[in-house]
Every structure is written in structure tokens, then in C-alpha cells.
Design a protein around this motif. Structure first.
Motif, PDB file in Angstrom:
ATOM      1  N   GLY A 218      48.711  11.578  -3.014  1.00  0.00           N
ATOM      2  CA  GLY A 218      48.992  12.932  -2.833  1.00  0.00           C
ATOM      3  C   GLY A 218      48.169  13.908  -3.668  1.00  0.00           C
ATOM      4  O   GLY A 218      46.898  13.642  -3.767  1.00  0.00           O
ATOM      5  N   ARG A 219      48.888  14.917  -4.540  1.00  0.00           N
ATOM      6  CA  ARG A 219      48.038  15.698  -5.217  1.00  0.00           C
ATOM      7  C   ARG A 219      47.234  15.003  -6.487  1.00  0.00           C
ATOM      8  O   ARG A 219      46.193  15.543  -6.801  1.00  0.00           O
ATOM      9  CB  ARG A 219      49.072  16.831  -5.677  1.00  0.00           C
ATOM     10  N   VAL A 220      47.720  13.840  -6.999  1.00  0.00           N
ATOM     11  CA  VAL A 220      46.886  13.118  -7.844  1.00  0.00           C
ATOM     12  C   VAL A 220      45.685  12.806  -7.418  1.00  0.00           C
ATOM     13  O   VAL A 220      44.474  12.856  -8.148  1.00  0.00           O
ATOM     14  CB  VAL A 220      47.857  12.001  -8.444  1.00  0.00           C
ATOM     15  N   THR A 221      45.669  12.271  -6.199  1.00  0.00           N
ATOM     16  CA  THR A 221      44.193  12.069  -5.492  1.00  0.00           C
ATOM     17  C   THR A 221      43.394  13.214  -5.400  1.00  0.00           C
ATOM     18  O   THR A 221      42.296  13.279  -5.503  1.00  0.00           O
ATOM     19  CB  THR A 221      44.594  11.157  -4.099  1.00  0.00           C
ATOM     20  N   GLU A 222      43.953  14.342  -4.979  1.00  0.00           N
ATOM     21  CA  GLU A 222      43.357  15.443  -4.813  1.00  0.00           C
ATOM     22  C   GLU A 222      42.774  16.072  -6.045  1.00  0.00           C
ATOM     23  O   GLU A 222      41.559  16.451  -6.302  1.00  0.00           O
ATOM     24  CB  GLU A 222      44.070  16.579  -4.181  1.00  0.00           C
ATOM     25  N   ASN A 223      43.561  15.764  -7.057  1.00  0.00           N
ATOM     26  CA  ASN A 223      42.959  16.472  -8.428  1.00  0.00           C
ATOM     27  C   ASN A 223      42.065  15.518  -8.905  1.00  0.00           C
ATOM     28  O   ASN A 223      41.184  15.943  -9.747  1.00  0.00           O
ATOM     29  CB  ASN A 223      44.297  16.602  -9.370  1.00  0.00           C
ATOM     30  N   SER A 224      42.114  14.240  -8.490  1.00  0.00           N
ATOM     31  CA  SER A 224      41.187  13.216  -9.235  1.00  0.00           C
ATOM     32  C   SER A 224      39.855  13.506  -8.599  1.00  0.00           C
ATOM     33  O   SER A 224      38.759  13.156  -9.364  1.00  0.00           O
ATOM     34  CB  SER A 224      41.579  11.753  -8.943  1.00  0.00           C
ATOM     35  N   LEU A 225      39.654  14.123  -7.593  1.00  0.00           N
ATOM     36  CA  LEU A 225      38.300  14.393  -7.039  1.00  0.00           C
ATOM     37  C   LEU A 225      37.700  15.314  -7.533  1.00  0.00           C
ATOM     38  O   LEU A 225      36.399  15.468  -7.964  1.00  0.00           O
ATOM     39  CB  LEU A 225      38.502  14.615  -5.428  1.00  0.00           C
TER      40      LEU A 225
END
Length: 334
Positions: A218-225
Motif C-alpha cells: 500500500g502506501r508504505v510501498t508507494e512512499n518507499s519508492l
């Protein structure tokens, strides 16, 4: 034998501790007397019917450590009384399990049953994520989400063993910070108080991290990018948040960044031979003392409900073990 059986999909009330028929080993299988089995998030997903949709009733669980008490036809590489870890067929919350020989691994002489019982899922997964999928290189900066969990604390240590320059961990609660630090993380970010993207860019002087291990989605993946360096890799191996990440391809090609997926379950099912070398390496690290498996709690098998509730609360640190009544690890008889 006694086992824990899932009788319906739902909360922990569907777990029943009862007697069931002891399994028999078939072709290229071994029968193992279980000393310990670990609790994993996959067990909880299976209980809710969100993973695999196994036919009811079923015994949950993924891995065991114990002693071979019987070998099936055509078994040549194993014999009775050998100590092993294994990924069994038909679940692991039981006194006896059967496992295929290609998913059974000898325990080094110096390794005790408690440590061996806690290591299969976390150590095999962490090594695969870092080496075979993430392709870690000497001196790289590694970000580990859910850093206080079983895989998180193991991955932090392995990253250091494999030559990482810096390891950054994220946790969701302040009380989990110390576990990630004890595992060897150079920086630990409490995401309930801090923006991990901003902190990581500051720590890395704007460069970002080279390798991210993401089991949240989710958002953790998006923010990790947003804090991934050029040529960086995100290895996605779980979706604990239940959210879907939205990734735009334009954020990948020009920067040479990549997002990769891994599932130990898929690997066990379709390419089990890939785990033989992994087992040799991680068990060697554990036996030598280089890699230590964090064990948070041990419960009798009959208290599987309590063990799963603890994991589901996300208050657990390290691995949770279940000990069958016939295990030599019991201090008192049930």
C-alpha cells in the motif's frame, strides 16, 4: 496425536485443540516428531480464509523442527533419529507431521531445537530477499520495514553479515525500537511519530536507499519508492496493510529502479530445490553464532489461540513458538 485444527474461517475461536489421526509417510517423505513449530502471519490469513482457501477442517502452520521417527519408500538421504527442520505437508500445529524430503533439512549438531524451531521461515525468507532477489552488494544501504518482527530482526543481521553499509529499520510502535536496534540497525524510525521518507533522505544525504524489504504494501510501498536510490530495488514479499499500492512505470525506467516480488510459499511449491543452498548458508550462520534468531514467546500447543492473538495484535517481538505436549522442550508434563 494432538493437533490444532481450524474448523471454520474466522477469529481464534475456530481453533480447536483435539486428537487427530497420526499421518503416515509416503513416497519420498519422512515422519517427524515435532519439538517446536512457529507462528506466522500466513497462519492467521489461512484461518480467515484469505490465503490458500484450504479445505476445512485443516491444521495450520508452515514449519517445524523435530526428529525423524519413520521414513517412507525410496528415502535415501534421511534416516530415523536425525534432527531436522522441515516445511511439512498438511500443517505444523501438531505432535507429528510428514514432510517431503526436498523440504527437509538436517540441523547442525550445535543447534538447539528452540533456535531451530524459530529459524526456518524467517532465515530462509530473509536470505532469499537479500541475496537472490534483492542482489545486495557490498556497502549498500538497506531499509527493512517491520524491523522488530521475526523476518525484520533476521534481515537486519543478515544484511550486516552480507556487507551492507547502513541498515535502516522502521517500526510502528516506540516499544519496538529497541528490538530493531539490538538486531543491529544503524537507524530506527518510528513511523507513528516520524515521516520515514524525510528521515531516510536526510540520513542518506538525499541519495536514498539501495534496497528495501517491504512486507507491508500500500502506501508504505508507494512512499518507499520516494526514498529509493537510482538502481535501487524494492522487494515486496507481503501485504500486511491489506492496501494496494499504485506505482507508475515512469518512476522506474529512467532511474533504473525496480520492484520485485518474492514468496517463500511459492518457492516451496514450485522450486523447492532453490532452498537447499539457502538452508546450508543460513544454518551455518546460525551455528557459528553470526546470526541470532530473536525469540519472543513460547506457548504450549494447546494455547495456539493466545499465540495467534498476540501476533495479530502486532505487539509481538521476534518469533512465537508453539511446543507440543510430547516435546522434550516441556519442563513439566501436561
Amino acid at each position: 496425536m494432538y493437533a490444532v485444527v481450524v474448523t471454520d474461517y474466522g477469529d481464534t475461536e475456530v481453533l480447536r485443540y483435539q486428537q487427530v489421526e497420526q499421518p503416515k509417510p509416503g513416497l519420498n517423505q519422512v515422519l517427524i516428531k515435532v519439538e517446536a513449530t512457529s507462528v506466522n502471519f500466513a497462519d492467521i490469513k489461512a484461518r480467515y480464509g484469505k490465503k490458500g482457501k484450504e479445505s476445512l477442517p485443516f491444521i495450520p502452520g508452515l514449519d517445524v523442527t523435530g526428529t525423524i521417527v519413520e521414513v517412507g519408500e525410496d528415502v535415501k538421504d534421511f534416516k530415523v533419529n536425525q534432527r531436522v527442520i522441515a516445511f511439512p505437508q498438511g500443517g505444523s500445529y501438531a505432535e507429528y507431521v510428514i514432510a517431503n524430503t526436498d523440504l527437509t533439512f538436517l540441523i547442525p549438531e550445535k543447534l538447539d531445537f528452540v533456535t531451530a524451531g524459530a529459524c526456518p521461515i524467517v532465515s530462509f525468507t530473509a536470505h532469499k530477499l537479500l541475496c537472490d532477489v534483492g542482489r545486495i552488494m557490498l556497502g549498500e544501504t538497506v531499509l527493512v520495514h517491520a524491523a522488530a518482527g521475526g523476518i525484520g530482526t533476521t534481515a537486519i543481521q543478515l544484511a550486516k553479515i552480507l556487507g551492507a553499509g547502513k541498515v535502516i529499520g522502521t517500526v510502528s510502535k516506540e516499544e519496538k525500537v529497541s528490538a530493531a536496534r539490538q538486531a543491529g540497525a544503524d537507524y530506527v524510525i518510528n513511523t507513528s511519530k516520524r515521516n520515514f521518507v524525510q528521515d531516510i533522505l536526510e540520513i542518506t544525504e538525499g541519495e536514498g536507499v539501495d534496497l528495501t524489504l517491504d512486507s507491508i504494501g500500500g502506501r508504505v510501498t508507494e512512499n518507499s519508492l520516494l526514498c529509493l536510490a537510482r538502481y535501487g530495488r524494492i522487494v515486496h514479499f507481503g501485504n500486511a496493510s491489506g492496501e494496494t499500492a499504485n506505482i507508475q512505470t515512469k518512476d522506474l525506467h529512467a532511474s533504473c529502479r525496480s520492484i520485485l516480488g518474492f514468496s517463500l510459499g511459492t518457492t516451496r511449491k514450485y522450486r523447492p530445490y532453490l532452498l537447499r543452498d539457502t538452508a546450508e548458508k543460513v544454518l551455518g550462520y546460525i551455528e557459528s553464532g553470526k546470526l541470532k534468531i530473536t525469540i519472543g514467546n513460547q506457548f504450549p500447543l494447546k494455547e495456539a489461540k493466545i499465540a495467534q492473538e498476540l501476533m495479530e495484535s502486532r505487539n509481538s517481538i521476534g518469533k512465537i513458538l508453539l511446543i507440543p505436549p510430547s516435546s522434550s522442550l516441556n519442563q513439566t508434563k501436561e
